[in-house]
Write an enzyme that holds these catalytic residues in place. Sequence first.
Site, PDB file in Angstrom:
ATOM      1  N   ASP A 184      -0.267   5.109   0.824  1.00 40.56           N
ATOM      2  CA  ASP A 184      -0.570   6.089   1.865  1.00 40.56           C
ATOM      3  C   ASP A 184      -0.492   5.474   3.255  1.00 40.56           C
ATOM      4  OD1 ASP A 184      -1.026   7.966  -0.100  1.00 40.56           O
ATOM      5  OD2 ASP A 184      -3.190   7.682  -0.127  1.00 40.56           O
ATOM      6  N   ASP A 222       0.868  -1.170   0.000  1.00 38.02           N
ATOM      7  CA  ASP A 222       0.000   0.000   0.000  1.00 38.02           C
ATOM      8  C   ASP A 222       0.910   1.227   0.000  1.00 38.02           C
ATOM      9  OD1 ASP A 222      -2.301   1.676   0.432  1.00 38.02           O
ATOM     10  OD2 ASP A 222      -1.727   1.763   2.550  1.00 38.02           O
TER      11      ASP A 222
END
Length: 306
Positions: A106, A104
């Site tokens: 963020d 991922d």
Amino acid sequence: MNRALLGSLVAISAAESSHHSVASVVSAAGAIGAAANSHVEVTPRRNSLPAPPIFKAISNGKHTNGTQQTTNRMTNDRSTAAELTKRPQEAREMLKRAQIVCFDVDSTIITEEGIDELAQFCGKGAEVAALTKEAMGGSMTFQEALKRRLDIIKPSQRQIREFLKTHPSTVSAGVRELIDQLRQNSAEIYLVSGGFDCLIEPVADALEVPLCNLFANKLYFHFNGSYAGFDTNQVTSKSGGKGEAIKIIKSRFNSDKVVAMVGDGMTDLEASPPADFFIGYGGNAVREEVQKRATYYVTNLADLLW
């Protein structure tokens, strides 16, 4: 949709903001098709990397200005890192077996939440935060929440360029070392995000991740640079999209490969399966439900180094 009002759409990439001429123009007819959810090819992914863009890096857990990075964005400040961590040694051994590692972006690869930072920059931070809180209650789908947040922000090309110049992302402590180690172990690195490719491409470039290994959402703009919408055909724009992205990644290889997913959120946890295993990361923000449900959980990526 009014053809005269819509005009032409332009897909912006971070490479354009770094003065690379890779923007693609979509005709009015094609734009109307995109609005009707038909497939539109824009801005093909690069396989080669441009010169690194403006990027704020950290090393050894410290920002370049010398201030120590902290975990003050965690949602549960009373919990210590040791109490939150779950089976780090086993997570490390699992990573040794991984041939593909999907991260991922963020609050994982970088310390920030891109859409929240962009909303704040555009003067819409409070409105977007209120909508995000509402969406977390399950009142809308992921795509609907994404659309409503973007309809509030309505970022223009000019705002995106200025945001990238003035708000460069910060790499989380230990990311570079972990990615280097995984590459030395012959693992392929992918970035899988519900954020926007125009914000993430500088991060991918700085970490030398080819853009063909990036799955993220794409923004559309009118010919005059104003916001026009986003590509609803991107798998990452939908609920369960990260899992669909991993299925696509797996389909690129003839043989079965061990795929790991590393991230901070529920969409990351829910991507396993099809990922073979998930490692939760809480170095920037602890999502309590993720920490509770994850088999493996770390707050320091150094725990995954061998």
